[in-house]
Design a protein around this motif. Sequence first.
Motif, PDB file in Angstrom:
ATOM      1  N   LEU A  51       0.802  -1.218   0.000  1.00  0.00           N
ATOM      2  CA  LEU A  51       0.000   0.000   0.000  1.00  0.00           C
ATOM      3  C   LEU A  51       0.841   1.277   0.000  1.00  0.00           C
ATOM      4  O   LEU A  51       0.299   2.369  -0.154  1.00  0.00           O
ATOM      5  CB  LEU A  51      -0.941   0.009   1.214  1.00  0.00           C
ATOM      6  CG  LEU A  51      -1.980  -1.119   1.268  1.00  0.00           C
ATOM      7  CD1 LEU A  51      -2.800  -1.020   2.545  1.00  0.00           C
ATOM      8  CD2 LEU A  51      -2.895  -1.072   0.048  1.00  0.00           C
ATOM      9  N   TRP A  52       2.156   1.133   0.173  1.00  0.00           N
ATOM     10  CA  TRP A  52       3.013   2.316   0.294  1.00  0.00           C
ATOM     11  C   TRP A  52       2.991   3.196  -0.957  1.00  0.00           C
ATOM     12  O   TRP A  52       2.872   4.433  -0.836  1.00  0.00           O
ATOM     13  CB  TRP A  52       4.443   1.892   0.625  1.00  0.00           C
ATOM     14  CG  TRP A  52       5.360   3.034   0.905  1.00  0.00           C
ATOM     15  CD1 TRP A  52       5.528   3.706   2.083  1.00  0.00           C
ATOM     16  CD2 TRP A  52       6.256   3.647  -0.036  1.00  0.00           C
ATOM     17  NE1 TRP A  52       6.460   4.698   1.942  1.00  0.00           N
ATOM     18  CE2 TRP A  52       6.925   4.684   0.654  1.00  0.00           C
ATOM     19  CE3 TRP A  52       6.552   3.425  -1.373  1.00  0.00           C
ATOM     20  CZ2 TRP A  52       7.874   5.483   0.032  1.00  0.00           C
ATOM     21  CZ3 TRP A  52       7.491   4.223  -1.994  1.00  0.00           C
ATOM     22  CH2 TRP A  52       8.146   5.246  -1.299  1.00  0.00           C
ATOM     23  N   PRO A  53       3.082   2.636  -2.179  1.00  0.00           N
ATOM     24  CA  PRO A  53       3.054   3.517  -3.360  1.00  0.00           C
ATOM     25  C   PRO A  53       1.763   4.319  -3.490  1.00  0.00           C
ATOM     26  O   PRO A  53       1.784   5.477  -3.927  1.00  0.00           O
ATOM     27  CB  PRO A  53       3.214   2.539  -4.541  1.00  0.00           C
ATOM     28  CG  PRO A  53       3.877   1.342  -3.950  1.00  0.00           C
ATOM     29  CD  PRO A  53       3.317   1.232  -2.566  1.00  0.00           C
ATOM     30  N   PHE A  54       0.643   3.726  -3.099  1.00  0.00           N
ATOM     31  CA  PHE A  54      -0.621   4.447  -3.186  1.00  0.00           C
ATOM     32  C   PHE A  54      -0.659   5.603  -2.182  1.00  0.00           C
ATOM     33  O   PHE A  54      -1.128   6.702  -2.485  1.00  0.00           O
ATOM     34  CB  PHE A  54      -1.788   3.490  -2.940  1.00  0.00           C
ATOM     35  CG  PHE A  54      -1.877   2.368  -3.939  1.00  0.00           C
ATOM     36  CD1 PHE A  54      -2.417   2.588  -5.195  1.00  0.00           C
ATOM     37  CD2 PHE A  54      -1.381   1.108  -3.634  1.00  0.00           C
ATOM     38  CE1 PHE A  54      -2.499   1.563  -6.129  1.00  0.00           C
ATOM     39  CE2 PHE A  54      -1.453   0.071  -4.561  1.00  0.00           C
ATOM     40  CZ  PHE A  54      -2.012   0.303  -5.814  1.00  0.00           C
ATOM     41  N   GLY A  55      -0.160   5.334  -0.974  1.00  0.00           N
ATOM     42  CA  GLY A  55      -0.092   6.402   0.022  1.00  0.00           C
ATOM     43  C   GLY A  55       0.825   7.522  -0.419  1.00  0.00           C
ATOM     44  O   GLY A  55       0.508   8.711  -0.254  1.00  0.00           O
ATOM     45  N   LEU A  56       1.976   7.159  -1.013  1.00  0.00           N
ATOM     46  CA  LEU A  56       2.923   8.182  -1.476  1.00  0.00           C
ATOM     47  C   LEU A  56       2.329   8.986  -2.625  1.00  0.00           C
ATOM     48  O   LEU A  56       2.529  10.207  -2.701  1.00  0.00           O
ATOM     49  CB  LEU A  56       4.232   7.521  -1.905  1.00  0.00           C
ATOM     50  CG  LEU A  56       5.338   8.485  -2.346  1.00  0.00           C
ATOM     51  CD1 LEU A  56       5.760   9.381  -1.179  1.00  0.00           C
ATOM     52  CD2 LEU A  56       6.541   7.719  -2.894  1.00  0.00           C
ATOM     53  N   ALA A  57       1.602   8.330  -3.518  1.00  0.00           N
ATOM     54  CA  ALA A  57       0.985   9.043  -4.633  1.00  0.00           C
ATOM     55  C   ALA A  57      -0.029  10.070  -4.127  1.00  0.00           C
ATOM     56  O   ALA A  57      -0.088  11.205  -4.619  1.00  0.00           O
ATOM     57  CB  ALA A  57       0.306   8.054  -5.577  1.00  0.00           C
ATOM     58  N   LEU A  58      -0.826   9.687  -3.125  1.00  0.00           N
ATOM     59  CA  LEU A  58      -1.783  10.619  -2.545  1.00  0.00           C
ATOM     60  C   LEU A  58      -1.072  11.788  -1.870  1.00  0.00           C
ATOM     61  O   LEU A  58      -1.459  12.957  -2.037  1.00  0.00           O
ATOM     62  CB  LEU A  58      -2.672   9.886  -1.535  1.00  0.00           C
ATOM     63  CG  LEU A  58      -3.672  10.751  -0.755  1.00  0.00           C
ATOM     64  CD1 LEU A  58      -4.648  11.436  -1.697  1.00  0.00           C
ATOM     65  CD2 LEU A  58      -4.412   9.909   0.282  1.00  0.00           C
ATOM     66  N   ALA A  59      -0.017  11.483  -1.104  1.00  0.00           N
ATOM     67  CA  ALA A  59       0.725  12.534  -0.408  1.00  0.00           C
ATOM     68  C   ALA A  59       1.382  13.488  -1.397  1.00  0.00           C
ATOM     69  O   ALA A  59       1.379  14.713  -1.200  1.00  0.00           O
ATOM     70  CB  ALA A  59       1.779  11.908   0.511  1.00  0.00           C
ATOM     71  N   THR A 432      -0.114  21.370   3.249  1.00  0.00           N
ATOM     72  CA  THR A 432       0.887  21.099   4.291  1.00  0.00           C
ATOM     73  C   THR A 432       0.796  19.659   4.776  1.00  0.00           C
ATOM     74  O   THR A 432       1.808  19.071   5.177  1.00  0.00           O
ATOM     75  CB  THR A 432       0.729  22.068   5.472  1.00  0.00           C
ATOM     76  OG1 THR A 432      -0.599  21.970   6.010  1.00  0.00           O
ATOM     77  CG2 THR A 432       1.011  23.497   5.054  1.00  0.00           C
ATOM     78  N   PHE A 433      -0.393  19.074   4.744  1.00  0.00           N
ATOM     79  CA  PHE A 433      -0.516  17.649   5.067  1.00  0.00           C
ATOM     80  C   PHE A 433       0.208  16.808   4.019  1.00  0.00           C
ATOM     81  O   PHE A 433       0.757  15.747   4.330  1.00  0.00           O
ATOM     82  CB  PHE A 433      -1.991  17.245   5.148  1.00  0.00           C
ATOM     83  CG  PHE A 433      -2.633  17.559   6.464  1.00  0.00           C
ATOM     84  CD1 PHE A 433      -2.528  16.681   7.526  1.00  0.00           C
ATOM     85  CD2 PHE A 433      -3.329  18.738   6.637  1.00  0.00           C
ATOM     86  CE1 PHE A 433      -3.122  16.967   8.745  1.00  0.00           C
ATOM     87  CE2 PHE A 433      -3.923  19.038   7.851  1.00  0.00           C
ATOM     88  CZ  PHE A 433      -3.823  18.154   8.914  1.00  0.00           C
ATOM     89  N   GLY A 434       0.197  17.276   2.760  1.00  0.00           N
ATOM     90  CA  GLY A 434       0.939  16.570   1.728  1.00  0.00           C
ATOM     91  C   GLY A 434       2.424  16.562   2.017  1.00  0.00           C
ATOM     92  O   GLY A 434       3.096  15.530   1.865  1.00  0.00           O
ATOM     93  N   LEU A 435       2.980  17.709   2.449  1.00  0.00           N
ATOM     94  CA  LEU A 435       4.391  17.776   2.816  1.00  0.00           C
ATOM     95  C   LEU A 435       4.683  16.852   3.990  1.00  0.00           C
ATOM     96  O   LEU A 435       5.647  16.071   3.957  1.00  0.00           O
ATOM     97  CB  LEU A 435       4.761  19.220   3.166  1.00  0.00           C
ATOM     98  CG  LEU A 435       6.172  19.452   3.714  1.00  0.00           C
ATOM     99  CD1 LEU A 435       7.218  19.072   2.675  1.00  0.00           C
ATOM    100  CD2 LEU A 435       6.350  20.897   4.156  1.00  0.00           C
TER     101      LEU A 435
END
Length: 480
Positions: A51-59, A432-435
């Motif tokens: 699930l890490w790539p999906f979380g990183l893509a969202l971030a 800022t949540f993305g950062l």
Amino acid sequence: MSTSAPASDTHVVNDKTDDPVARHPLVLGGLGFKAITDRVAGISLGKTPRLWPFGLALALSLLMVLGGSLGWLVSQGVGVWGMNNTIGWAWDITGFVFWIGIGHAGTLISAILYLFRQKWRTSINRAAEAMTIFAVLAALIYPAFHVGRVWFAYWMLPIPNQMGMWPQMKSPLLWDVFAVSTYATVSLLFWYVGLVPDFATLRDRAETKTKQIVYGILALGWRGSHRAWVHYERAYQIFAGLSTPLVLSVHTIVSFDFAVSIIPGWHTTIFPPYFVAGAIFSGFAMVVTLMVVARSALGLKHLITMRHLENMNKIILATGTMVGYAYGIEFFMAWYSGNTFESFALMNRVFGPYAWAYWTMVSCNVLFPQLFWFKKIRTSIPAMFVISIIVNVGMWFERFVIIVTSLHRDYIPSSWSYYRPTLVDMSTFVGTFGLFLTLFLLFCRFLPVIAIGEVKGVLKAADPHGAHGHGEKAAEGHHE
């Protein structure tokens, strides 16, 4: 040095107890020294979690929103925010104080709990320290861009510039520069010092040349000798001692931004302890939110146990009660002072145009945390996850209520105004949540998310006097 696992690696203990007084172990599943190293190092050196790539893509998507918002702000000016002549501070300072508060739990877990020898901090301190660094970086977005012409942000520093201007040393806004920069520097060094032994572990286990070189540089030549461990422990304790007063001073100085003014609703001596308790409150809530997800996504349920989560929920309950007490004291002080303007400011918060924000704040920060009095809720993963998010929503509303409701009703009724955020206000805050999430996800993937050496230290086998004959193996495994 041998890396063979002690006998405790194959011995599975009973993770449950019928004794309500007995404490649950901090490491479950009978994991030993080698098993702990394998599990933590495997996250950084093994395959990418599903699930890490999906979380990183969202971030990263949210991070791009932040970049676009700040680019538009610089090109058009701060007028794209919803501020007006009456309300000169709004979502910008709200976001700044919110993120500074989020960063407090990491240093408290690492420094204060370490000095008090609380062993339950060991599985969560590394991620909490990382959260501190990333939250401070998110917070610094606001003062840097609030000046409008960000290329002149260096004017905030106490140095003479080409125009012969000097910062106002009597202003608490400048005190913030000193406090936050010192806090960020010490927290970063504290975090890095704790990572050095684990970097050496990753260096020795890395299978590619690139990883060996990168982790080798970060490990600073660590070889795990007795002399190195002595210096490490000494340095770690010094940084813990330096960080402890910073936990109390940083948000105290942030509160001075308001408390030293003469604006009704701000000019009160309750703000310093009130802000510190609120910062710890919101910080621990964010740690719970992140740890609940991380322990499940990264397979760390045996290392981040219910005992860790329950203890953090107890701290949320205690600090939430302190925050509720501070809300009540504000009204008492307004009444006891006999100041008409203070009384009006407080009553305006409760019954004025922003009453919806005030009661949202009270509900989220005072009422919902009281559910943690019940052990069934305190030990329920879904319940604690939801309540931790509710707490941070409430803490954002707290900062919003303090800032906006104290400004929107000026001494002159003709100056009264109502603040409405613009799309740029909202996109900047969401960005800022993305950062924050981008940095945290990169940390979880490439750095040891748990302090390997410290977790080994809480095992029974690490105690040469109570390890049932495994003392020598414990020492050998600890310095692996």
